[in-house]
Motif scaffolding. Structure first.
Motif, PDB file in Angstrom:
ATOM      1  N   GLY A  51       0.781  -1.228   0.000  1.00  0.00           N
ATOM      2  CA  GLY A  51       0.000   0.000   0.000  1.00  0.00           C
ATOM      3  C   GLY A  51       0.815   1.281   0.000  1.00  0.00           C
ATOM      4  N   LYS A  52       2.133   1.156  -0.046  1.00  0.00           N
ATOM      5  CA  LYS A  52       3.014   2.333  -0.060  1.00  0.00           C
ATOM      6  C   LYS A  52       3.581   2.511  -1.467  1.00  0.00           C
ATOM      7  N   LYS A  71      -1.546  13.859   0.813  1.00  0.00           N
ATOM      8  CA  LYS A  71      -2.925  13.396   0.968  1.00  0.00           C
ATOM      9  C   LYS A  71      -3.734  13.629  -0.312  1.00  0.00           C
ATOM     10  N   ILE A  74      -2.643  11.057  -2.947  1.00  0.00           N
ATOM     11  CA  ILE A  74      -3.211   9.739  -2.625  1.00  0.00           C
ATOM     12  C   ILE A  74      -4.677   9.692  -3.034  1.00  0.00           C
ATOM     13  N   ASN A  78      -6.265   7.095  -5.878  1.00  0.00           N
ATOM     14  CA  ASN A  78      -7.317   6.142  -5.544  1.00  0.00           C
ATOM     15  C   ASN A  78      -8.618   6.452  -6.272  1.00  0.00           C
ATOM     16  N   LYS A  84      -9.199   1.897  -3.306  1.00  0.00           N
ATOM     17  CA  LYS A  84      -8.168   2.366  -2.381  1.00  0.00           C
ATOM     18  C   LYS A  84      -6.990   1.415  -2.427  1.00  0.00           C
ATOM     19  N   LYS A  87      -2.074   3.759   0.218  1.00  0.00           N
ATOM     20  CA  LYS A  87      -2.379   4.261   1.562  1.00  0.00           C
ATOM     21  C   LYS A  87      -1.360   5.302   2.010  1.00  0.00           C
ATOM     22  N   ASP A  88      -0.171   5.250   1.406  1.00  0.00           N
ATOM     23  CA  ASP A  88       0.899   6.180   1.789  1.00  0.00           C
ATOM     24  C   ASP A  88       1.832   6.362   0.589  1.00  0.00           C
TER      25      ASP A  88
END
Length: 92
Positions: A51-52, A71, A74, A78, A84, A87-88
């Motif tokens: 997720g990174k 943010k 991201i 997504n 999604k 995540k980071d």
């Protein structure tokens, strides 16, 4: 009929465990169009793990700026993927 084939293909990809990897590859390929020319000129999306998203940044000043935009980036990724996945983001 086409809808059923698409669903079947998606199901097979998921069962084989390559569906997620394919989506990750799509993100790397779409990086420039998602973030725009200005950011893509100074960055390179390299890979996604757990997720990174790992992004190489050419200049430290840009890296600092991108941390503040993390943010939003991201969310853009997504949204573009309708899922999604990221995540980071690790800017380095």
């Amino acid at each position: 009929m086409a809808r059923h084939i698409g669903t079947a293909i998606e199901s097979v990809l998921k069962q084989l465990g390559i569906g997620e990897r394919l989506r990750q590859y799509e993100i790397l390929e779409a990086w420039s169009s998602i973030v725009g020319e200005q950011i893509s000129n100074v960055t390179k999306a390299e890979h996604i793990r757990e997720g990174k998203l790992f992004v190489h940044v050419k200049h430290a000043t840009w890296r600092n700026e991108l941390v503040y935009l993390k943010k939003d980036i991201i969310d853009k990724i997504n949204t573009a993927m309708n899922q999604k996945i990221v995540k980071d983001i690790i800017f380095h």
